[in-house]
Structure formats: C-alpha cells, structure tokens
Design a protein around this motif. Structure first.
Motif, short mmCIF file in Angstrom:
data_model
loop_
_atom_site.label_atom_id
_atom_site.label_comp_id
_atom_site.label_asym_id
_atom_site.label_seq_id
_atom_site.Cartn_x
_atom_site.Cartn_y
_atom_site.Cartn_z
N ALA A 47 11.37 -30.58 -14.30
CA ALA A 47 10.96 -31.68 -15.04
C ALA A 47 9.51 -31.64 -15.32
N ASN A 48 8.78 -31.17 -14.68
CA ASN A 48 7.52 -30.82 -15.13
C ASN A 48 7.38 -30.00 -16.19
N ILE A 49 8.13 -28.98 -16.30
CA ILE A 49 8.03 -27.90 -17.43
C ILE A 49 8.72 -28.72 -18.70
N LEU A 50 9.67 -29.16 -18.63
CA LEU A 50 10.14 -30.00 -19.86
C LEU A 50 9.20 -31.26 -20.30
N ILE A 51 8.55 -32.15 -19.33
CA ILE A 51 7.84 -33.10 -19.95
C ILE A 51 6.38 -32.93 -20.36
N LEU A 52 5.88 -31.60 -19.85
CA LEU A 52 4.68 -31.30 -20.32
C LEU A 52 4.27 -31.42 -21.85
N PRO A 53 5.09 -30.66 -22.74
CA PRO A 53 4.91 -30.66 -23.86
C PRO A 53 4.99 -32.06 -24.82
N ILE A 54 5.79 -32.78 -24.41
CA ILE A 54 5.87 -34.53 -24.56
C ILE A 54 4.48 -35.08 -24.15
N THR A 55 4.12 -34.94 -22.99
CA THR A 55 2.77 -35.73 -22.77
C THR A 55 1.60 -35.12 -23.44
N ASN A 57 1.69 -33.64 -26.59
CA ASN A 57 1.94 -34.51 -27.83
C ASN A 57 1.35 -36.23 -27.70
N ILE A 58 1.77 -36.70 -26.65
CA ILE A 58 1.37 -38.16 -26.63
C ILE A 58 -0.25 -38.14 -26.58
N LEU A 59 -0.90 -37.26 -25.73
CA LEU A 59 -2.07 -37.33 -25.58
C LEU A 59 -2.81 -37.04 -27.24
N PHE A 60 -2.39 -36.17 -27.66
CA PHE A 60 -2.85 -35.84 -29.18
C PHE A 60 -2.44 -37.00 -30.07
N ILE A 61 -1.57 -37.52 -29.92
CA ILE A 61 -1.39 -38.55 -31.00
C ILE A 61 -2.24 -39.63 -30.71
N ASN A 62 -2.74 -40.05 -29.41
CA ASN A 62 -3.45 -41.14 -28.89
C ASN A 62 -4.67 -40.72 -29.27
N TYR A 63 -5.02 -39.50 -29.23
CA TYR A 63 -6.77 -39.13 -29.35
C TYR A 63 -6.78 -39.15 -30.99
N PHE A 64 -5.87 -38.50 -31.71
CA PHE A 64 -6.42 -38.35 -33.16
C PHE A 64 -5.96 -40.03 -34.05
N THR A 66 -4.36 -43.13 -32.61
CA THR A 66 -4.38 -44.39 -32.17
C THR A 66 -5.38 -44.43 -30.79
N PRO A 67 -6.57 -44.22 -31.09
CA PRO A 67 -7.48 -44.14 -29.66
C PRO A 67 -7.53 -45.42 -28.68
N ASN A 68 -6.82 -46.28 -29.23
CA ASN A 68 -6.70 -47.62 -28.27
C ASN A 68 -5.74 -47.24 -26.95
N GLY A 69 -5.02 -46.54 -27.35
CA GLY A 69 -3.99 -46.06 -26.40
C GLY A 69 -4.18 -44.88 -25.55
N LEU A 70 -5.60 -44.27 -25.59
CA LEU A 70 -5.92 -43.12 -25.15
C LEU A 70 -5.99 -43.14 -23.66
N PRO A 71 -6.40 -44.07 -23.01
CA PRO A 71 -6.51 -44.31 -21.52
C PRO A 71 -4.95 -44.14 -20.69
N ILE A 72 -4.11 -44.77 -21.25
CA ILE A 72 -2.63 -44.69 -20.55
C ILE A 72 -2.21 -43.07 -20.92
N ALA A 73 -2.56 -42.60 -22.40
CA ALA A 73 -1.93 -41.23 -22.56
C ALA A 73 -2.71 -40.31 -21.83
N ALA A 74 -4.21 -40.36 -21.13
CA ALA A 74 -4.63 -39.61 -20.52
C ALA A 74 -4.21 -39.72 -18.97
N LEU A 75 -3.98 -40.84 -18.58
CA LEU A 75 -3.34 -41.11 -17.32
C LEU A 75 -1.94 -40.27 -17.04
N LEU A 76 -1.30 -40.34 -18.07
CA LEU A 76 0.17 -39.88 -18.20
C LEU A 76 0.00 -38.32 -18.06
N PHE A 77 -1.00 -37.79 -18.70
CA PHE A 77 -1.28 -36.30 -18.87
C PHE A 77 -1.76 -35.87 -17.24
#
Length: 97
Positions: A47-55, A57-64, A66-77
């Motif tokens: 599950a970690n191997i499968l979900i890592l690319p998704i997390t 991408n979520i981190l990069f999308i929020n960084y570039f 929609t920066p307001n969602g970055l804290p949640i994305a960082a915690l997920l990563f």
C-alpha cells in the motif's frame, strides 16, 4: 461540504483532470484499497508503494497551484514517509540486486 471555487491554473488543471474518464476513478480506487490496507495492517508495504506517487502528486499540486492546502498535503506525505520508515525492513529486498 461545498467545493471551494477554483480559479486560474488550478481550474484549468481540474478541468483537464476531470476530462479523463478513467484517471480519477483509478486514483480513488487505489486510495480506498490502500486505506483499507492501512487500517487492517495487512499489505502495508504494498500500500505504501502504491500510494506514494499519489501523495507526491497531491503535495506538488498543493505546492504549485493551491498553497492553502499545503499543510494537509505535507502531513499526508510525512505520514507516508513515516510508514515507509516503520516498515523499512520489508523494503530491503526491493533494493537488493
């Protein structure tokens, strides 16, 4: 909960993402299966191997886009990295020749 209104580059990205008929159902199915694996404690390494690319991408999308969602994305990563660290012994065979 209502969806926040999207504007600019994120709106264009979201329209393009929704135009593909298979990508979102595939990603959501993988997220659901990985969540079940995390909750049950079985196949956590897979599950970690499968979900890592998704997390990532979520981190990069929020960084570039929609920066307001970055804290949640960082915690997920960081949670994903913690699980990789926790189950590191299971990954050793992946990196051996």
């Amino acid at each position: 909960m209502p969806e926040p209104e999207t504007t600019g580059d994120f709106k264009a990205f979201n329209v393009g993402l929704m135009a593909s008929t298979y990508l979102m159902p595939l990603a959501k199915s993988i997220e659901l299966l990985c969540g079940i694996a995390f909750v049950t404690g079985r196949y956590v390494t897979l599950a970690n191997i499968l979900i890592l690319p998704i997390t990532v991408n979520i981190l990069f999308i929020n960084y570039f886009l929609t920066p307001n969602g970055l804290p949640i994305a960082a915690l997920l990563f960081l949670g994903n990295l913690f699980l990789i660290y926790r189950y590191w012994d299971n990954y050793k065979s992946v990196f051996t020749a």
